[in-house]
Design an enzyme around this catalytic site. Structure first.
Site, PDB file in Angstrom:
ATOM      1  N   LYS A  10       0.533  -1.290  -0.032  1.00 55.79           N
ATOM      2  CA  LYS A  10       0.029   0.176   0.048  1.00 55.79           C
ATOM      3  C   LYS A  10       0.773   1.249  -0.156  1.00 55.79           C
ATOM      4  CE  LYS A  10      -2.390  -1.044   3.227  1.00 55.79           C
ATOM      5  NZ  LYS A  10      -1.244  -2.457   3.846  1.00 55.79           N
ATOM      6  N   ARG A  41     -10.299   0.739   8.654  1.00 57.49           N
ATOM      7  CA  ARG A  41      -9.179  -0.824   8.649  1.00 57.49           C
ATOM      8  C   ARG A  41     -10.324  -1.544   9.900  1.00 57.49           C
ATOM      9  NH1 ARG A  41      -3.013   0.647   8.635  1.00 57.49           N
ATOM     10  NH2 ARG A  41      -1.916  -1.926   9.508  1.00 57.49           N
ATOM     11  N   ARG A  67      11.661  -5.224   4.412  1.00 58.77           N
ATOM     12  CA  ARG A  67      11.025  -3.680   4.649  1.00 58.77           C
ATOM     13  C   ARG A  67      11.725  -2.802   5.082  1.00 58.77           C
ATOM     14  NH1 ARG A  67       5.107  -1.529   5.429  1.00 58.77           N
ATOM     15  NH2 ARG A  67       5.273  -2.761   7.617  1.00 58.77           N
ATOM     16  N   ARG A  95      11.551  -1.479  11.081  1.00 58.47           N
ATOM     17  CA  ARG A  95       9.891  -1.401  11.810  1.00 58.47           C
ATOM     18  C   ARG A  95      10.377  -1.548  12.431  1.00 58.47           C
ATOM     19  NH1 ARG A  95       4.828   0.373   8.134  1.00 58.47           N
ATOM     20  NH2 ARG A  95       3.934  -0.727  10.171  1.00 58.47           N
ATOM     21  N   ARG A 120      -0.270  -9.600  13.009  1.00 54.37           N
ATOM     22  CA  ARG A 120      -1.364  -7.991  12.798  1.00 54.37           C
ATOM     23  C   ARG A 120      -2.380  -8.676  11.336  1.00 54.37           C
ATOM     24  NH1 ARG A 120       3.600  -5.630  11.181  1.00 54.37           N
ATOM     25  NH2 ARG A 120       2.756  -3.795   9.517  1.00 54.37           N
TER      26      ARG A 120
END
Ligand code: ADP
Ligand code: AMP
Length: 217
Positions: free
Chosen positions: A13, A88, A127, A160, A171
């Site tokens: 996203k 969300r 990431r 992160r 998650r």
């Protein structure tokens, strides 16, 4: 144009939001980015959000919705916006609908980025994000030319805290329980478009832009 991106964590996203918002000439509004900026500045909002984020849980709707309402009231959002990571939950989506309907500016389209869970885990595990400009890299799929340094601005890259294996799994569960019902919610409104988000970043961007052309963009 008023657009929402939905999809599991790691679907791409944030990556696609950068290209699509530039293509449309509208601001990208990422609730995750706003929360992280508040956490790193130690604001009261950041202090409220931090424990939820570290655990991979959603920040309560009361906190999140007010923050988005303030951001949407800023001048640049008057010409349209791309929301990344919000809504969300169904209550967030219905509050957003109410706000936009009152203003006479409903959402135009919701793009769902569709990827499988194994790909999500691969993407999130590698990431890296730039502390300075927010550009998103991946150690294997889109590596910077010098490890740990952003090619776009020279900033420092960081991993992160919520991209650890256990938190990633949690998650994903949170996504399926609380966020995936949005797919049906927006399909019922007739504004949902599913995009195959597997494969190279440029291919996914091409599919998203093709889909938006059907909406005159
Ligand atoms: P999200 O915002 O949905 O959580 P990101 O845009 O941060 O996802 O992408 C997660 C990771 O996957 C990043 O490291 C990014 O570089 C990488 N990535 C994004 N899109 C692709 C893609 N199409 N193929 C491979 N890696 C991707
Ligand atoms: P993201 O950058 O979108 O992956 O978001 C990172 C974290 O910020 C999430 O795991 C949540 O803890 C929090 N967050 C971001 N957006 C929302 C939202 N719309 N509702 C609740 N929590 C959110």
């Amino acid at each position: 144009m008023r657009l929402v991106l939905v999809g599991p964590p790691g679907a791409g996203k944030g990556t696609q939001a950068e290209f699509i918002s530039a293509h449309l000439g509208v601001p990208k509004i990422s609730t995750g980015d706003i929360f992280r900026a508040n956490v790193s500045q130690g604001t009261p909002l950041g202090q409220q959000a931090r424990a939820y984020m570290d655990a991979g849980d959603l920040v309560p709707d009361e906190i999140t919705v007010g923050m988005v309402q303030d951001r949407l009231a800023e001048d640049d959002a008057g010409k349209g916006f791309l929301l990344d990571g919000f809504p969300r939950t169904v209550p967030q989506a219905s509050t957003l609908d109410d706000l936009l309907l009152q203003a006479g500016t409903p959402l135009d389209v919701v793009l769902e980025l569709v990827v499988d869970d194994d790909e999500v885990v691969r993407r999130l595990s590698g990431r890296r994000t730039c502390r300075n400009c927010g550009h998103i890299w991946h150690i294997d799929f889109d590596p910077p030319s010098t490890e740990g340094i952003c090619d776009s601005c020279g900033g420092e890259l960081f991993q992160r805290d919520d991209d650890k294996p256990d938190t990633i799994r949690h998650r994903l569960e949170v996504y399926y329980e609380q966020t995936s019902p949005l797919v049906g919610y927006y399909a019922e409104q007739g504004i949902l478009v599913g995009i195959d988000a597997m494969g190279p970043v440029d291919d996914v961007t091409g599919r998203a832009i093709d889909a938006l052309r059907r909406y005159g963009q």
